[in-house]
Design an enzyme around this catalytic site. Structure first.
Site, PDB file in Angstrom:
ATOM      1  N   MET A  70       0.847  -1.195   0.000  1.00  0.00           N
ATOM      2  CA  MET A  70       0.000   0.000   0.000  1.00  0.00           C
ATOM      3  C   MET A  70       0.878   1.238   0.000  1.00  0.00           C
ATOM      4  O   MET A  70       1.742   1.402   0.862  1.00  0.00           O
ATOM      5  CB  MET A  70      -0.913   0.008   1.225  1.00  0.00           C
ATOM      6  CG  MET A  70      -1.881   1.184   1.254  1.00  0.00           C
ATOM      7  SD  MET A  70      -3.116   1.065   2.559  1.00  0.00           S
ATOM      8  CE  MET A  70      -2.087   1.337   3.999  1.00  0.00           C
ATOM      9  N   CYS A  71       0.698   2.104  -0.977  1.00  0.00           N
ATOM     10  CA  CYS A  71       1.425   3.362  -1.083  1.00  0.00           C
ATOM     11  C   CYS A  71       0.426   4.483  -1.333  1.00  0.00           C
ATOM     12  O   CYS A  71      -0.748   4.234  -1.571  1.00  0.00           O
ATOM     13  CB  CYS A  71       2.443   3.313  -2.226  1.00  0.00           C
ATOM     14  SG  CYS A  71       3.716   2.033  -2.034  1.00  0.00           S
ATOM     15  N   GLY A  72       0.896   5.709  -1.280  1.00  0.00           N
ATOM     16  CA  GLY A  72       0.042   6.855  -1.539  1.00  0.00           C
ATOM     17  C   GLY A  72       0.598   7.698  -2.663  1.00  0.00           C
ATOM     18  O   GLY A  72       1.805   7.949  -2.734  1.00  0.00           O
TER      19      GLY A  72
END
Length: 302
Positions: free
Chosen positions: A1-3
């Site tokens: 999960m990254c932004g």
């Protein structure tokens, strides 16, 4: 999960606020990835002076920190001309009155092990290991100016937490790519690109996508057709944002399982992994807001 976050400003009145707005967006995504972060800023006159070639260096590869003046002098010796340099956190942003690729060659000659964060006119790329809030404070990002910014917060899943593994990947002139997700067949595509002479800085799957896009653009493709080609060749789950100094484009994979939201007003276009990163933008209550459709390329020109 990254932004992922990106902001493309349409009105010059907002240019002085680019860094402030981008900082808020990026830090809002800190809990999607807190091991490293990075940004590409287009148009800041202190970091990337107009009309000059620019190179951003994430790590010199020497194992020691050097004064920016010393770094500029070493690169200037290789270039045979004057080079200006500023330290931005642990990064260095260099500029000279030459083509950016000539400056890039001089940087590589002076520091063969350097991690090049980005190069080209009007672009500064900053990335490092640590929480986005600490990094943006260290860079003084809130004071940056310009017309466009792209950012990424990383939760590492398949490669080391190092400056080489941080996004953005800015591997072509004025180009930048950030990525949330994973490419399942990146090893196969990396081997094909290496056979064509493409060099890599890391084992990160995002770098494979960035270099694939950069190669197509160098061959004369436009960003929309290059992203459609990526969708046809790469397997996996992803949301991508690709930019250069004059454009800003977003695409998701065929299933679109990685989150993304786009907002648009007459003053700006923005995207992020989640709406909360957009909530403080000026005039967002009047924005058109939507989730990008699978494998549809959304692109805007400056």
């Amino acid at each position: 999960m990254c932004g992922i976050v990106g902001l493309h400003l349409r009105t010059p009145d907002l240019y002085p606020r680019l860094g402030e707005l981008l900082t808020g967006m990026l830090c809002e995504m800190g809990d999607r990835g807190s091991d490293s972060a990075g940004v590409a800023v287009y148009g800041d006159p202190d970091w990337s002076p107009p009309g000059r070639g620019c190179v951003s260096v994430a790590d010199l590869g020497t194992g020691v920190a050097e004064d920016a003046t010393q770094v500029a002098a070493a690169v200037g010796t290789e270039l045979g001309g004057d080079v200006d340099g500023v330290a931005v956190g642990a990064s260095y942003v260099l500029s000279a009155e030459v083509d950016s690729e000539a400056l890039l060659s001089a940087v590589r000659a002076a520091y063969p092990q350097a991690i090049i964060a980005g190069f080209g006119s009007d672009i500064a790329v900053l990335k490092g290991v640590g929480h986005p809030r600490a990094l943006t404070d260290g860079w003084g990002l809130a004071g940056a100016r310009g017309w466009q910014g792209v950012g990424h917060t990383r939760m590492a899943t398949e490669s080391a937490v190092t400056p080489a593994g941080c996004h953005p990947y800015a591997v072509g002139p004025e180009q930048c790519m950030v990525h949330n997700g994973s490419f399942a067949n990146h090893a196969t595509i990396r081997r094909t690109l290496r056979a064509d002479g493409v060099l890599f800085d890391s084992e990160n799957d995002t770098e494979v996508g960035a270099r694939f896009i950069a190669k197509l653009l160098a061959e004369g493709r436009d960003v929309e057709s290059a992203l459609k080609e990526l969708c046809a060749v790469f397997d996996g789950f992803y949301t991508l944002l690709v930019s250069n100094r004059d454009s800003f484009a977003v695409v998701r994979d065929a299933i679109a399982c990685k989150p993304a939201v786009i907002a648009e007003t007459g003053d700006w276009v923005a995207m992020a992994s989640e709406y909360r990163a957009l909530a403080a933008l000026p005039g967002v209550d009047q924005a058109r807001i939507w989730e990008p459709e699978p494998e549809v390329v959304y692109a805007w020109q400056r």
